[in-house]
Design a protein around this motif. Sequence first.
Motif, short mmCIF file in Angstrom:
data_model
loop_
_atom_site.label_atom_id
_atom_site.label_comp_id
_atom_site.label_asym_id
_atom_site.label_seq_id
_atom_site.Cartn_x
_atom_site.Cartn_y
_atom_site.Cartn_z
N VAL A 219 1.45 15.75 -3.06
CA VAL A 219 1.46 14.89 -1.88
C VAL A 219 2.59 13.88 -2.06
CG1 VAL A 219 0.23 13.16 -0.53
CG2 VAL A 219 -1.00 15.13 -1.42
N GLU A 220 3.48 13.81 -1.12
CA GLU A 220 4.56 12.84 -1.19
C GLU A 220 4.11 11.55 -0.51
OE1 GLU A 220 8.16 14.48 0.35
OE2 GLU A 220 8.19 16.16 -1.08
N ARG A 221 4.35 10.45 -1.19
CA ARG A 221 3.92 9.15 -0.70
C ARG A 221 4.99 8.10 -0.98
NH1 ARG A 221 -1.38 8.22 -4.14
NH2 ARG A 221 -1.54 10.48 -3.95
N GLU A 222 4.89 6.98 -0.30
CA GLU A 222 5.82 5.88 -0.55
C GLU A 222 5.08 4.55 -0.52
OE1 GLU A 222 8.81 5.41 2.41
OE2 GLU A 222 7.39 5.42 4.10
N GLN A 223 5.58 3.60 -1.30
CA GLN A 223 5.01 2.26 -1.34
C GLN A 223 5.69 1.41 -0.28
OE1 GLN A 223 2.67 1.74 -3.86
NE2 GLN A 223 2.07 -0.26 -3.05
N VAL A 224 4.91 0.75 0.54
CA VAL A 224 5.47 -0.05 1.62
C VAL A 224 4.83 -1.44 1.63
CG1 VAL A 224 6.04 1.92 3.07
CG2 VAL A 224 3.78 0.86 3.27
N LEU A 225 5.52 -2.37 2.27
CA LEU A 225 5.02 -3.72 2.50
C LEU A 225 4.80 -3.90 3.99
CD1 LEU A 225 7.24 -5.89 0.12
CD2 LEU A 225 4.87 -5.20 -0.23
N GLY A 226 3.63 -4.39 4.35
CA GLY A 226 3.29 -4.56 5.76
C GLY A 226 3.00 -6.01 6.10
N PRO A 227 3.92 -6.69 6.79
CA PRO A 227 3.66 -8.07 7.22
C PRO A 227 2.81 -8.12 8.48
CG PRO A 227 5.85 -7.41 7.92
CD PRO A 227 5.27 -6.25 7.15
N ALA A 228 2.10 -9.21 8.65
CA ALA A 228 1.26 -9.40 9.85
C ALA A 228 1.06 -10.88 10.08
CB ALA A 228 -0.08 -8.69 9.70
N LEU A 229 0.79 -11.24 11.32
CA LEU A 229 0.45 -12.62 11.67
C LEU A 229 -0.73 -12.58 12.63
CD1 LEU A 229 0.85 -15.66 11.73
CD2 LEU A 229 2.62 -15.34 13.48
N TRP B 121 0.84 -1.20 0.00
CA TRP B 121 0.00 0.00 0.00
C TRP B 121 0.88 1.25 0.00
CZ3 TRP B 121 -0.41 3.14 4.63
CH2 TRP B 121 0.33 2.65 5.71
N GLN B 122 0.25 2.39 -0.19
CA GLN B 122 0.95 3.68 -0.18
C GLN B 122 0.53 4.49 1.04
OE1 GLN B 122 -0.06 5.54 -3.93
NE2 GLN B 122 1.74 4.70 -4.94
N ARG B 123 1.50 5.14 1.65
CA ARG B 123 1.20 6.02 2.77
C ARG B 123 1.80 7.40 2.51
NH1 ARG B 123 4.96 3.30 7.44
NH2 ARG B 123 7.00 3.74 6.52
N VAL B 124 1.20 8.39 3.12
CA VAL B 124 1.63 9.78 2.95
C VAL B 124 2.86 10.04 3.82
CG1 VAL B 124 0.98 12.19 3.26
CG2 VAL B 124 -0.70 10.54 2.43
N THR B 125 3.90 10.56 3.20
CA THR B 125 5.11 10.92 3.95
C THR B 125 5.23 12.42 4.17
OG1 THR B 125 6.39 10.99 1.89
CG2 THR B 125 6.34 8.89 3.10
N ARG B 126 4.41 13.20 3.45
CA ARG B 126 4.39 14.65 3.65
C ARG B 126 2.99 15.16 3.33
NH1 ARG B 126 8.05 19.27 0.48
NH2 ARG B 126 7.05 21.10 1.47
N ASP B 127 2.46 16.01 4.19
CA ASP B 127 1.11 16.55 3.99
C ASP B 127 1.03 17.33 2.68
OD1 ASP B 127 0.23 15.46 6.32
OD2 ASP B 127 0.60 17.26 7.53
N PRO B 128 -0.18 17.48 2.12
CA PRO B 128 -0.33 18.22 0.85
C PRO B 128 0.24 19.64 0.94
CG PRO B 128 -2.37 17.09 1.45
CD PRO B 128 -1.46 16.98 2.64
N TYR B 129 0.81 20.09 -0.19
CA TYR B 129 1.35 21.45 -0.26
C TYR B 129 1.26 21.92 -1.70
CZ TYR B 129 5.51 19.14 -2.16
OH TYR B 129 6.36 18.38 -2.93
#
Length: 219
Positions: free
Chosen positions: A164-174, A147-155
């Motif tokens: 809007v600055e965003r980054e793609q991340v991987l989130g593991p869970a059990l 998923w993508q999360r915001v790394t900097r608020d809109p400007y």
Amino acid sequence: MRLFFMKKLLLIVFFIPLALSAMAQDTVYSSSGKPISQYRLKEQEREQARGFDKNKLIFGGGFTFGASGGLLVAGLSPVVGYRITDNFSAGIGLSYTYYQQKLAYSNRSGGTSIYKFKTSFYTGSLWARYLIWQNVFVHAEPQISSWQRVTRDPYLDPNGQVQVEREQVLGPALYLGGGIRQPLSERMSFVGMALYDVLGNKNNPYNRFDIRFGVNVGF
């Protein structure tokens, strides 16, 4: 003497058809015309019983929807599995979630405007369930989400465009926990589960405590 031999001959003639009939009852013929013993036939039946059975397939899943305070979440989570034994089942799950959030930023006039941040969560998982008592079961499910999360608020950039600055991340869970099923028919059940993510990775986009409801076919 001749009468004695005649009696023996009649007995032989009488018992030969009975013996042949008994032998025939223990013989089954294949499509090629070759005889198959009852023992071999039972072995084939046992082999078929150990093979794939479509009646043991499990289908189901659930859906997610929520809207509050500028946040909108909607998703589908189908699952498919196989009942390996009467008590143990395992399978895979896929999940798609649409996520929308309203973010405030300062406009050129010095006021506040709203930017709608939109993204999607893609999740794959493996799951296993074991019936411990009647309709009560334990559940384990490792999963990974992209998923993508915001790394900097809109400007506003120099051209006046919202960024809007965003980054793609991987989130593991059990997720570990348990649940209960309520049969609705011979092959369909309503399933409810309470699960907890024991990893607690910050990149997991979902809540650590997860309540799920859905309908399963074959479980």
